[in-house]
Scaffold this active site. Sequence first.
Site, PDB file in Angstrom:
ATOM      1  N   HIS A  77       0.834  -1.204   0.000  1.00 12.95           N
ATOM      2  CA  HIS A  77       0.000   0.000   0.000  1.00 12.95           C
ATOM      3  C   HIS A  77       0.874   1.262   0.000  1.00 12.95           C
ATOM      4  O   HIS A  77       0.712   2.145  -0.861  1.00 12.95           O
ATOM      5  CB  HIS A  77      -0.903  -0.028   1.247  1.00 12.95           C
ATOM      6  CG  HIS A  77      -1.826   1.140   1.383  1.00 12.95           C
ATOM      7  ND1 HIS A  77      -3.144   1.099   0.998  1.00 12.95           N
ATOM      8  CD2 HIS A  77      -1.632   2.396   1.860  1.00 12.95           C
ATOM      9  CE1 HIS A  77      -3.725   2.265   1.230  1.00 12.95           C
ATOM     10  NE2 HIS A  77      -2.821   3.078   1.748  1.00 12.95           N
ATOM     11  N   GLU A  78       1.808   1.322   0.921  1.00 16.20           N
ATOM     12  CA  GLU A  78       2.657   2.524   1.016  1.00 16.20           C
ATOM     13  C   GLU A  78       3.560   2.653  -0.216  1.00 16.20           C
ATOM     14  O   GLU A  78       3.814   3.755  -0.698  1.00 16.20           O
ATOM     15  CB  GLU A  78       3.477   2.507   2.304  1.00 16.20           C
ATOM     16  CG  GLU A  78       2.653   2.476   3.595  1.00 16.20           C
ATOM     17  CD  GLU A  78       1.629   3.607   3.708  1.00 16.20           C
ATOM     18  OE1 GLU A  78       1.862   4.696   3.132  1.00 16.20           O
ATOM     19  OE2 GLU A  78       0.575   3.392   4.357  1.00 16.20           O
ATOM     20  N   HIS A 109       1.667   4.446  -2.846  1.00 15.31           N
ATOM     21  CA  HIS A 109       1.741   5.900  -2.655  1.00 15.31           C
ATOM     22  C   HIS A 109       3.101   6.432  -3.129  1.00 15.31           C
ATOM     23  O   HIS A 109       3.194   7.455  -3.809  1.00 15.31           O
ATOM     24  CB  HIS A 109       1.597   6.246  -1.163  1.00 15.31           C
ATOM     25  CG  HIS A 109       0.194   6.209  -0.645  1.00 15.31           C
ATOM     26  ND1 HIS A 109      -0.817   6.954  -1.184  1.00 15.31           N
ATOM     27  CD2 HIS A 109      -0.366   5.533   0.404  1.00 15.31           C
ATOM     28  CE1 HIS A 109      -1.957   6.745  -0.500  1.00 15.31           C
ATOM     29  NE2 HIS A 109      -1.698   5.873   0.462  1.00 15.31           N
ATOM     30  N   GLU A 117      -4.801   7.574  -3.081  1.00 14.76           N
ATOM     31  CA  GLU A 117      -5.301   6.324  -2.530  1.00 14.76           C
ATOM     32  C   GLU A 117      -5.597   5.305  -3.641  1.00 14.76           C
ATOM     33  O   GLU A 117      -5.496   4.098  -3.432  1.00 14.76           O
ATOM     34  CB  GLU A 117      -6.564   6.616  -1.701  1.00 14.76           C
ATOM     35  CG  GLU A 117      -6.929   5.581  -0.686  1.00 14.76           C
ATOM     36  CD  GLU A 117      -5.986   5.467   0.504  1.00 14.76           C
ATOM     37  OE1 GLU A 117      -5.088   6.334   0.667  1.00 14.76           O
ATOM     38  OE2 GLU A 117      -6.114   4.492   1.256  1.00 14.76           O
TER      39      GLU A 117
END
Lengths: 500, 500
Positions: A264-265, A268, A294
Site C-alpha cells: 500500500h505505502e 503511494h 489512494e
Amino acid sequence: MQEKLDKFKQLIAEITDLGRAEALLGWDQQTYMPRGSAEDRGNILETVAGLSHTMFTSKEMGDLLADLAPYADTLDPDSDDACLIKRIAHDYGKSTRVPTEWVSEFARVTTMGQMAWEEAKASDDFDVFQPHLEKLVQLRQAYANFFKPFDHIYDPLLDDFEPGMKTSEVQAIFNELRPQQVELLKEIAAKPVIDDSFLHIPYDEKGQWDFGIDVITRFGYDFNRGRQDKAVHPFTTSFGIDDVRITTRFDPDRAASALFSTMHEAGHAMYEQGVSKTLRRTPLANGASMAVHESQSRMWENLVGRSRAFWQFFYPRLVKQFPGQLANVSQEQFYRGINKVEPSLIRVEADEATYNLHIMLRLELEIALLEGSLQVGDLPQVWNSKMEEYLGVVPPTNREGVLQDVHWSGGMMGYFPTYALGNLVSAQLWDSMLGDIPNLEAQIGEGKFDELLGWMRTNIHQHGAKFEPQVLVKRVTGTTIQPEPYMKYLRGKYSEIYNL
Amino acid sequence: MQEKLDKFKQLIAEITDLGRAEALLGWDQQTYMPRGSAEDRGNILETVAGLSHTMFTSKEMGDLLADLAPYADTLDPDSDDACLIKRIAHDYGKSTRVPTEWVSEFARVTTMGQMAWEEAKASDDFDVFQPHLEKLVQLRQAYANFFKPFDHIYDPLLDDFEPGMKTSEVQAIFNELRPQQVELLKEIAAKPVIDDSFLHIPYDEKGQWDFGIDVITRFGYDFNRGRQDKAVHPFTTSFGIDDVRITTRFDPDRAASALFSTMHEAGHAMYEQGVSKTLRRTPLANGASMAVHESQSRMWENLVGRSRAFWQFFYPRLVKQFPGQLANVSQEQFYRGINKVEPSLIRVEADEATYNLHIMLRLELEIALLEGSLQVGDLPQVWNSKMEEYLGVVPPTNREGVLQDVHWSGGMMGYFPTYALGNLVSAQLWDSMLGDIPNLEAQIGEGKFDELLGWMRTNIHQHGAKFEPQVLVKRVTGTTIQPEPYMKYLRGKYSEIYNL
C-alpha cells in the site's frame, strides 16, 4: 512578466523546501527520534511551519499572483507554469481567507482535542471527548463559512483534499454505491466462513520484511530514491521527487498486515517517485488529490496484491520463506484466506467488501454534524445504528465505535470520503489500463510489473498535482469518478471466491 | 528593554530552530538518505541555511543588538542573558563584516576545491589541488583582513573556533609542548615494539556495537535523549539539548577503532546533553569552543577509555563477548596493545603520544601560508621534512602526506589547533577533578562514572557556550590552557608501559 515568474518560482521553491524539511522532521519523529526530545522537536516544527506559512501568505506572494494569475490564462492550460500558478492561486486564496485568530484557536483546540480523545478512547468514555468535538464542529463550520457562497457547507472542507470536487458529486456516487455494497455483503454473509487461521500464527519479522522488500522492488519502487523503515503507523513521506520513503509495522496477530501495508505505502511512494522532474521544488510534485493517491496505494495492495495472478508468481516464494507456516496450505486456500470477508467493527482492519461502508457511514455523520442536523451528543447512538444497518454488527463499546479514528480529534473533516473514492478510482483506472494492456493479468502472473507501472507513470504519475482529480480521472478514463467499475470488480471477485 | 529582550530571544530561538533542522538534514544525509536524492537535499539545505543567515544578519537583529549590548553590561556578567547578548553581538559583528560577495565566492571555491582535492588524493597528484588551495589561502587572507586591526592574521580564523583566543597564546603553548613530545617519542622508539596483533583480527560488528553501547550507557550517555547510528565518518550532532546523537563506523582491520570512536563521540554528546536547560533554543546550548568540546571527547576516549582502571572493569566483559579473539590475551597485554605508540603517517590513526605532533605541523604550515612566508607549491616538501623532524617518518606519497585531510579543501583553516588544545584541556581538567574526587581511579575500576560525569556537568557542561574557552578553563582549573598536565600524563603513562 518572466522576471515575476522567476521570482514566484524561487519563492515557491523555498516554501517547498521548508515543507520538505518539515516532512523530514516528522519522519524522524516517527522513526528514530529519542523519546525525550518531544519539546525540542515541537519547537523546531513550529518554527519551520510558521516561516513557510508566513512566506506563503506574504504580500509579496499576493502581489506576484495578482500579476501572474491573468498571465496564466494566456498560457497553454496544460503547461507546468499555468497549472502551478492556478494551484498556488487556489491555495493562496483559501489560506488568506482564514483569519490568523481562527488558525491559532484551531491549533489550540485540536491539541486539547487529541489529548481528550486519547483519554476518552482509553477509558471508553465518549463524554470526555464530546465538548471538544462540539467545539471542533463549530470551528469547522466557521471555517466553511469563510468560503461563502458555497453549494454545501461541506464543500470547502472536501476541497482541501479533493480540489474542485463537490459534496453533491460524492453523495451521488455513494448513494449509488451503498445499496450495492450492502447487498453484496448480505450475499457473502450467507455463505460458509473462510478459514484463514494460518494468517494468525507467528511469522518472523525478518522474513516478512525481506519478502515485502522483494515484492515492492519487483513492483518498481526505487530504493535508490527511497527506503523503508519501521514506525508505529505506516505512512509515506517525501523529501523530494528523488527521496520518497515508506514505513511499515508488524502485527504479531495478523501476519498479512505488514505485507499489504508495505504494498500500500509503496503504491503511494511510486506515485510521487514518478512525478515529472520538471515539477521539482513545487507543490505540484505531489499527488493530484488524496483520492487519486489512494487509488495508487489501493491498486497495488488489492487489485494487484490480493489477486490470484499475483500469488501465482509469489506464493511459491512465500512458502519457501515460511515453509513451517505454509507447507500445508494450498495456493487456493491462501488466496481465499487473504480475501476473506468479515463485517468488522474497525475500519483499518476492514476487507475490500466492507471498507467503503465504514467510510460512507463516516461521511454521512460528518455532513450531518456540519449541517447541524445531528448533535454531537447523539453521535454514538447514530453510529451504532448505522453500523447495524450497513454492516450488520454493533460495537459493544464506543472505543470500538465512534471513538476509533484519530481524524475528528485533529479537526480533520472532509478527509474520510477520499479513502472510498480512491477505491473507486483504482478500479476505474484498472479498466482503462486493461484496454491498453490486454495481457496484464498474465504479466502479473509472471511477476512482471513494468508495463503496469509504465502505464500509471504516463497517465497519472508524471502529472503530479497539475490537474484536479475529476479532471485527471476524466482525461484518463473518459468519465469522472464512477462506482460501476469498482462494484463490477468486487462482484466478479467475490462471486468466484464465495460461489455467489 | 524587557520587550526588546523578549523579541531578541524569540528571533534567536527561531534561528536556532532552523540550525537544528539543518543539522537533522545533515544527519539524515550521512545515515539514511538514499543515494539518489543529493540534488533535492542540496536545495533544501541551501534554503534553510539561507533563511537562517538572512534572519541572523537582518537589520532587526542589528537594531536589537544596538540597544541590548549596552544593556548587557549592566547585568551580572555570568547571567544567561548577558552571555547570550555578548555571544550574539560577537558573532553578528563577525558575520556582518564579511561581504556577501566573499561568502558566495568562498562557497563556490570550496565546492570546486573539495572536488579537486578528492581527485588529487585519488590520483596522488598535488598539482590538481594546488591552484584551488592557492585561491583558498587568498580568500582566507581576505577574510582575516575584514577584521583588521589584529595582532596576527591567523587570529580571526582561530577565533571562529576558539572565541577570544590569540595565535600567540597557541604558539607559546605549542612551542613548549613540541620538544617534550618529540623527546618522549624518541625514548619510546628506542624500546621494543608492543604486540597488538590481536586487535587486527576479525571481531563481529554486532558484538562490537553491543559492547560499545554498554560502555557509553555506563558512562552516562542518555539514550532517552540520543541514539547511535552507523555513518561513513563518526560524528556528533544535536537537534536540541534533549536530542544529541552520535554515529560510529566499523573498520575490519582495526577492531578497536569503533569502540574508541563510540567513546569519543559519546564524550562530545554528553557535553551537549549536560547543558543547562535554561539555554534551550539559543546558540549557547553548545560547547564553549572546539577545544573544550574535544577535551570531553578525548577524556572519555583516552584518560578513561585507555586507562588501566577502565579495563579492570571492562576487560572481563570484553573477553566474554569475544572469547575466540581474546581468551589467550591477558588484561595487561590488552592494555599495552591499545596504548601502543607508533609514529605513523595518518593523523586520524595516530596514538596519544604522536597525535599532537601531527597537529603542530599543520598549524605551523597554516600560519606560514596565511602570513605568506610559505607558498602552496612548496607545501608537500615542507610537510615531508617536518614529518621527518617531528615523527621520524616520511610519507612515500602526498596522499599519505599533505593531501590526507579534508579541512583545507573546504577552506577550514584555524580548526586544526583545537584538536591538540583539547588534549591539553582534558588533562588539565582531570588534575582539577582529582583534587575533588581523590578515589576517581578506584571508581572507574568499578565501572562507576557518575561522580566523574557529575563533576563535568557542574564545572563544564551546564555552562554551554556561555564563557570563552580560556575564561572557562581558568574558572575551573585556576589557569588558562597549559601544556604541563598533559605532558605529565603522557610521561607517567608511557614511562610505565615502556619502562622509560
